[in-house]
Design an enzyme around this catalytic site. Structure first.
Site, PDB file in Angstrom:
ATOM      1  N   ARG A 123      46.768  -9.916  22.841  1.00 15.53           N
ATOM      2  CA  ARG A 123      46.184  -9.369  22.612  1.00 15.53           C
ATOM      3  C   ARG A 123      45.006  -9.413  24.073  1.00 15.53           C
ATOM      4  O   ARG A 123      45.130 -10.126  24.843  1.00 15.53           O
ATOM      5  CB  ARG A 123      46.268  -9.626  21.205  1.00 15.53           C
ATOM      6  CG  ARG A 123      46.240 -10.712  21.145  1.00 15.53           C
ATOM      7  CD  ARG A 123      45.968 -11.886  21.958  1.00 15.53           C
ATOM      8  NE  ARG A 123      44.582 -12.057  21.324  1.00 15.53           N
ATOM      9  CZ  ARG A 123      43.903 -12.546  22.431  1.00 15.53           C
ATOM     10  NH1 ARG A 123      44.648 -13.177  23.759  1.00 15.53           N
ATOM     11  NH2 ARG A 123      42.261 -12.519  22.957  1.00 15.53           N
ATOM     12  N   GLY A 124      44.202  -9.030  23.250  1.00 13.07           N
ATOM     13  CA  GLY A 124      43.125  -9.351  24.561  1.00 13.07           C
ATOM     14  C   GLY A 124      42.856  -7.686  25.219  1.00 13.07           C
ATOM     15  O   GLY A 124      44.182  -7.155  25.558  1.00 13.07           O
ATOM     16  N   ALA A 125      41.491  -7.443  25.463  1.00 13.20           N
ATOM     17  CA  ALA A 125      41.270  -5.903  26.006  1.00 13.20           C
ATOM     18  C   ALA A 125      42.487  -5.398  26.870  1.00 13.20           C
ATOM     19  O   ALA A 125      42.889  -4.747  27.464  1.00 13.20           O
ATOM     20  CB  ALA A 125      39.913  -5.254  26.192  1.00 13.20           C
ATOM     21  N   ARG A 146      46.958   0.201  18.935  1.00 10.75           N
ATOM     22  CA  ARG A 146      45.758  -0.676  19.116  1.00 10.75           C
ATOM     23  C   ARG A 146      44.022   0.672  19.185  1.00 10.75           C
ATOM     24  O   ARG A 146      44.238   0.430  20.538  1.00 10.75           O
ATOM     25  CB  ARG A 146      45.271  -1.633  19.271  1.00 10.75           C
ATOM     26  CG  ARG A 146      46.319  -3.008  18.876  1.00 10.75           C
ATOM     27  CD  ARG A 146      45.802  -4.341  18.881  1.00 10.75           C
ATOM     28  NE  ARG A 146      45.131  -4.869  18.206  1.00 10.75           N
ATOM     29  CZ  ARG A 146      44.439  -6.156  18.436  1.00 10.75           C
ATOM     30  NH1 ARG A 146      44.558  -6.381  19.193  1.00 10.75           N
ATOM     31  NH2 ARG A 146      43.438  -6.430  17.613  1.00 10.75           N
ATOM     32  N   GLN A 199      42.147 -16.528  17.785  1.00  7.47           N
ATOM     33  CA  GLN A 199      42.031 -16.430  18.729  1.00  7.47           C
ATOM     34  C   GLN A 199      41.703 -17.971  18.976  1.00  7.47           C
ATOM     35  O   GLN A 199      41.806 -18.316  20.505  1.00  7.47           O
ATOM     36  CB  GLN A 199      41.498 -15.588  19.287  1.00  7.47           C
ATOM     37  CG  GLN A 199      42.774 -14.908  18.599  1.00  7.47           C
ATOM     38  CD  GLN A 199      42.270 -13.195  17.466  1.00  7.47           C
ATOM     39  OE1 GLN A 199      41.092 -14.501  16.795  1.00  7.47           O
ATOM     40  NE2 GLN A 199      42.005 -12.162  17.155  1.00  7.47           N
ATOM     41  N   ASP A 211      36.350  -5.480  24.117  1.00  8.77           N
ATOM     42  CA  ASP A 211      36.856  -4.240  23.625  1.00  8.77           C
ATOM     43  C   ASP A 211      36.235  -3.305  24.124  1.00  8.77           C
ATOM     44  O   ASP A 211      37.366  -2.119  25.035  1.00  8.77           O
ATOM     45  CB  ASP A 211      37.443  -4.513  22.428  1.00  8.77           C
ATOM     46  CG  ASP A 211      38.226  -5.560  22.258  1.00  8.77           C
ATOM     47  OD1 ASP A 211      37.408  -6.878  21.747  1.00  8.77           O
ATOM     48  OD2 ASP A 211      39.484  -5.837  22.226  1.00  8.77           O
ATOM     49  N   ASN A 221      33.601  -6.334  20.790  1.00  7.21           N
ATOM     50  CA  ASN A 221      34.211  -7.981  20.442  1.00  7.21           C
ATOM     51  C   ASN A 221      34.713  -7.900  18.870  1.00  7.21           C
ATOM     52  O   ASN A 221      34.472  -7.824  18.204  1.00  7.21           O
ATOM     53  CB  ASN A 221      33.109  -8.396  20.996  1.00  7.21           C
ATOM     54  CG  ASN A 221      34.185  -9.764  22.098  1.00  7.21           C
ATOM     55  OD1 ASN A 221      35.989  -9.014  22.248  1.00  7.21           O
ATOM     56  ND2 ASN A 221      33.571 -10.443  21.288  1.00  7.21           N
ATOM     57  N   LYS A 222      35.207  -9.439  19.242  1.00  4.72           N
ATOM     58  CA  LYS A 222      35.275  -9.501  17.630  1.00  4.72           C
ATOM     59  C   LYS A 222      35.119  -9.951  16.757  1.00  4.72           C
ATOM     60  O   LYS A 222      33.439 -10.144  17.329  1.00  4.72           O
ATOM     61  CB  LYS A 222      36.474 -11.114  18.271  1.00  4.72           C
ATOM     62  CG  LYS A 222      37.286 -11.826  17.047  1.00  4.72           C
ATOM     63  CD  LYS A 222      38.259 -10.930  16.256  1.00  4.72           C
ATOM     64  CE  LYS A 222      38.890 -10.773  17.276  1.00  4.72           C
ATOM     65  NZ  LYS A 222      40.127  -9.894  16.553  1.00  4.72           N
TER      66      LYS A 222
HETATM   67  O1  MRU Z   1      42.484  -8.823  18.622  1.00  4.59           O
HETATM   68  P1  MRU Z   1      42.244  -9.466  20.131  1.00  4.59           P
HETATM   69  O2  MRU Z   1      42.740 -10.899  19.788  1.00  4.59           O
HETATM   70  O3  MRU Z   1      42.723  -7.975  20.528  1.00  4.59           O
HETATM   71  O4  MRU Z   1      40.456 -10.135  20.281  1.00  4.59           O
HETATM   72  C1  MRU Z   1      40.404 -10.088  20.780  1.00  4.59           C
HETATM   73  C2  MRU Z   1      38.451  -9.951  21.479  1.00  4.59           C
HETATM   74  O5  MRU Z   1      37.749  -9.795  21.148  1.00  4.59           O
HETATM   75  C3  MRU Z   1      38.616 -10.314  22.826  1.00  4.59           C
HETATM   76  O6  MRU Z   1      37.450 -11.213  22.891  1.00  4.59           O
HETATM   77  C4  MRU Z   1      37.993  -9.349  24.155  1.00  4.59           C
HETATM   78  O7  MRU Z   1      39.646  -8.091  23.926  1.00  4.59           O
HETATM   79  C5  MRU Z   1      38.434  -9.205  25.381  1.00  4.59           C
HETATM   80  S1  MRU Z   1      39.570 -10.072  26.082  1.00  4.59           S
HETATM   81  C6  MRU Z   1      39.104 -10.724  27.922  1.00  4.59           C
END
Ligand code: MRU
Length: 356
Positions: A48-50, A90, A199, A240, A250-251
């Site tokens: 996970r993470g963009a 996603r 996370q 994201d 973002n999250k």
């Molecule tokens: O749902 P996730 O864990 O994929 O969400 C991740 C985030 O919101 C991060 O802050 C974002 O992807 C940036 S990662 C460098």
């Protein structure tokens, strides 16, 4: 400092993903050899993470090309099917679509040059590896720009995980913190636990503690009080998808933090590699926001935390309006309002630099 963890390890033609669902209790990997299971791994949050999602999808396309080559199937339809499977994994992180577009463009270019299936597979593999390596280099550049914004003894609050685990390596928001520590700054980090998927508690604490960076966990509802106590000098988060006017997806919980920062006069920084910039969308209202299963909210570690039959709502991301963002840190420099201008300029300068 210890080496940061690696979320994605590539070897021809197999991808090892560190299973982030099981961290920090277990460090186990999932081996993937096809695009369909790669898409499922993204949906299930193994990775996970963009930026990490984008890199994984790029390797997923290589796996699809390799499988089609081995079985003698037509490459174009096999790649198109893989692209669709991966694109449906996603919706919010734009890096996924950015990487898939790059991979399809390269496949089309190679096909037009009458390259063989093996040559096309090798070409796609070279591009996926380049996207992966490039991400680390860009995060380092972003980290250096961001570190310049932090005082030598800053207390920084971060949300979710935008670290090595969420990228090819080094991280974006955590990359800024890592770079500042590498420069000798005495950074102390407040880590939001990041309900409901945790996370922050599970992944950011793991990364920072592995490297010996000073950090303390707080639950999300403590951040306002810690700010009111004067114990936060800056907030840095990842993103994201950041769009043309500077609105930031973002999250979930990021927007709340930005509002709190405005209340307490604390700078709110967004670490955004250019691969996460989506200039095709004008405002945050048009960013697709993923809604995940309410079970992730209603249960913890498989145990229900609400009455049987309780309903829940789980948007996985929120949108922070540009007016609450102090600066957007990229690998090409730091953008400030008005973002429509500054982000477009950074993207333009970067493109011109790449073409030289
Ligand atoms: O749902 P996730 O864990 O994929 O969400 C991740 C985030 O919101 C991060 O802050 C974002 O992807 C940036 S990662 C460098």
């Amino acid at each position: 400092m210890a080496n940061p963890v690696e979320a994605i390890v590539w070897q021809p033609y197999q991808m090892e993903l560190l299973d982030q669902r099981r961290l920090p209790l277990e460090t186990v990997s999932c081996s993937l050899t096809d695009a369909q299971s790669t898409a499922q791994a993204i949906t299930d949050m193994v990775v996970r993470g963009a930026p990490a999602i984008g890199i994984t999808a790029a390797y997923g396309m290589v796996l699809a090309a390799h499988q089609a080559t081995c079985s003698g199937s037509d490459l174009r339809p096999a790649l198109e099917t893989a692209r669709q499977q991966l694109a449906a994994s996603r919706p919010t992180a734009v890096n996924l679509f950015w990487a898939l577009e790059k991979m399809m463009e390269e496949a089309d270019r190679l096909m037009a040059s009458s390259a063989s299936s093996v040559e096309i597979t090798e070409g796609l593999e070279r591009l996926a590896c380049a996207i992966h390596e490039d991400d680390i280099a860009r995060n380092r550049a972003l980290g250096d720009f961001g570190a310049g914004l932090l005082a030598s003894d800053a207390h920084v609050l971060t949300h979710c995980n935008a670290g090595a685990l969420a990228t090819g390596g080094h991280g974006t928001a955590l990359g800024v913190i890592r770079s500042a520590v590498e420069q000798g700054k005495d950074i102390k980090v407040w880590v939001d636990e990041t309900r409901p998927y945790l996370q922050g508690a599970r992944l950011t604490m793991y990364e920072l503690m592995t490297e010996g960076i000073s950090c303390q966990l707080i639950s999300d509802n403590m951040s306002g009080f810690v700010m009111a106590q004067g114990r936060v000098d800056a907030v840095i988060v990842g993103t994201d998808r950041t769009v043309a006017n500077g609105d930031v997806a973002n999250k979930i919980g990021t927007y709340t933090l930005a509002v709190l920062c405005a209340r307490h006069n604390i700078p709110f920084y967004v670490a955004c590699p250019l691969s996460t910039l989506d200039l095709s969308i004008e405002t945050g209202a048009d960013i697709p926001i993923e809604e995940r299963s309410a079970d992730e909210l209603l249960q913890m570690g498989g145990t229900s935390i609400a009455p049987m039959g309780a309903q829940g709502y789980h948007p996985a991301f929120d949108v922070t309006p540009a007016e609450l963002v102090t600066a957007i840190i990229t690998e090409a420099g730091v953008a400030r309002a008005p973002y429509a201008e500054s982000l477009a300029n950074l993207r333009y300068e970067q493109k011109s630099g790449d073409e030289e």
